[in-house]
Write a protein that holds these residues in place. Structure first.
Motif, PDB file in Angstrom:
ATOM      1  N   LEU A  17      70.183 -13.770 -55.402  1.00  0.00           N
ATOM      2  CA  LEU A  17      71.029 -12.635 -55.042  1.00  0.00           C
ATOM      3  C   LEU A  17      70.723 -12.141 -53.631  1.00  0.00           C
ATOM      4  O   LEU A  17      71.631 -11.843 -52.850  1.00  0.00           O
ATOM      5  N   HIS A  18      69.448 -12.093 -53.250  1.00  0.00           N
ATOM      6  CA  HIS A  18      69.091 -11.680 -51.895  1.00  0.00           C
ATOM      7  C   HIS A  18      69.650 -12.646 -50.865  1.00  0.00           C
ATOM      8  O   HIS A  18      70.182 -12.231 -49.830  1.00  0.00           O
ATOM      9  N   ALA A  19      69.544 -13.943 -51.133  1.00  0.00           N
ATOM     10  CA  ALA A  19      70.102 -14.945 -50.218  1.00  0.00           C
ATOM     11  C   ALA A  19      71.621 -14.788 -50.116  1.00  0.00           C
ATOM     12  O   ALA A  19      72.198 -14.916 -49.035  1.00  0.00           O
ATOM     13  N   PHE A  20      72.242 -14.496 -51.235  1.00  0.00           N
ATOM     14  CA  PHE A  20      73.684 -14.292 -51.271  1.00  0.00           C
ATOM     15  C   PHE A  20      74.086 -13.141 -50.352  1.00  0.00           C
ATOM     16  O   PHE A  20      75.012 -13.251 -49.556  1.00  0.00           O
ATOM     17  N   TRP A  21      73.363 -12.019 -50.422  1.00  0.00           N
ATOM     18  CA  TRP A  21      73.712 -10.860 -49.610  1.00  0.00           C
ATOM     19  C   TRP A  21      73.365 -11.063 -48.143  1.00  0.00           C
ATOM     20  O   TRP A  21      74.050 -10.533 -47.268  1.00  0.00           O
ATOM     21  N   ARG A  22      72.327 -11.826 -47.840  1.00  0.00           N
ATOM     22  CA  ARG A  22      71.990 -12.094 -46.438  1.00  0.00           C
ATOM     23  C   ARG A  22      73.103 -12.880 -45.744  1.00  0.00           C
ATOM     24  O   ARG A  22      73.282 -12.766 -44.542  1.00  0.00           O
ATOM     25  N   ASP A  23      73.857 -13.655 -46.513  1.00  0.00           N
ATOM     26  CA  ASP A  23      74.941 -14.470 -45.959  1.00  0.00           C
ATOM     27  C   ASP A  23      76.229 -13.669 -45.772  1.00  0.00           C
ATOM     28  O   ASP A  23      77.234 -14.204 -45.326  1.00  0.00           O
ATOM     29  N   GLY A  24      76.236 -12.388 -46.053  1.00  0.00           N
ATOM     30  CA  GLY A  24      77.468 -11.619 -46.108  1.00  0.00           C
ATOM     31  C   GLY A  24      77.968 -11.001 -44.823  1.00  0.00           C
ATOM     32  O   GLY A  24      79.016 -10.367 -44.819  1.00  0.00           O
ATOM     33  N   ASN A  25      77.268 -11.156 -43.726  1.00  0.00           N
ATOM     34  CA  ASN A  25      77.667 -10.485 -42.489  1.00  0.00           C
ATOM     35  C   ASN A  25      78.605 -11.353 -41.647  1.00  0.00           C
ATOM     36  O   ASN A  25      78.259 -11.798 -40.565  1.00  0.00           O
ATOM     37  N   ARG A  26      79.783 -11.584 -42.153  1.00  0.00           N
ATOM     38  CA  ARG A  26      80.771 -12.352 -41.406  1.00  0.00           C
ATOM     39  C   ARG A  26      82.166 -11.977 -41.889  1.00  0.00           C
ATOM     40  O   ARG A  26      82.328 -11.373 -42.935  1.00  0.00           O
ATOM     41  N   GLU A  27      83.157 -12.327 -41.099  1.00  0.00           N
ATOM     42  CA  GLU A  27      84.548 -12.053 -41.474  1.00  0.00           C
ATOM     43  C   GLU A  27      84.966 -12.984 -42.618  1.00  0.00           C
ATOM     44  O   GLU A  27      84.620 -14.157 -42.626  1.00  0.00           O
ATOM     45  N   MET A  28      85.727 -12.432 -43.564  1.00  0.00           N
ATOM     46  CA  MET A  28      86.205 -13.224 -44.695  1.00  0.00           C
ATOM     47  C   MET A  28      87.663 -12.903 -44.959  1.00  0.00           C
ATOM     48  O   MET A  28      88.105 -11.779 -44.713  1.00  0.00           O
ATOM     49  N   SER A  29      88.356 -13.899 -45.480  1.00  0.00           N
ATOM     50  CA  SER A  29      89.732 -13.657 -45.911  1.00  0.00           C
ATOM     51  C   SER A  29      89.694 -12.874 -47.221  1.00  0.00           C
ATOM     52  O   SER A  29      88.648 -12.737 -47.849  1.00  0.00           O
TER      53      SER A  29
END
Length: 70
Positions: A17-29
């Motif tokens: 879950l931590h790895a999942f949230w670390r990957d979240g800082n980008r634009e998404m459709s």
């Protein structure tokens, strides 16, 4: 805290879950965002299930220890 298979699963799920949230800082459709939210909800639900199992496990250990002491 007593170690167990459930606790190892909790640690692995929390790391995921931590790895999942670390990957979240980008634009998404919108589709990507919806899929991501669905995955986050599923991971949180899994962690909740694991913590509930851990609570029951610790309760069982406690009861066993009390019964052994009688």
């Amino acid at each position: 805290m007593f170690d167990s298979d459930i606790m190892r699963q909790i640690n692995a799920a929390a790391d995921e879950l931590h790895a999942f949230w670390r990957d979240g800082n980008r634009e998404m459709s919108g589709i990507e965002r919806a899929a991501r939210e669905e995955r986050a909800l599923a991971m949180n639900a899994r962690l909740s299930e694991l913590w509930e199992a851990r609570r029951r496990e610790l309760g069982a250990w406690y009861v066993a220890a009390v019964m052994e002491g009688k």
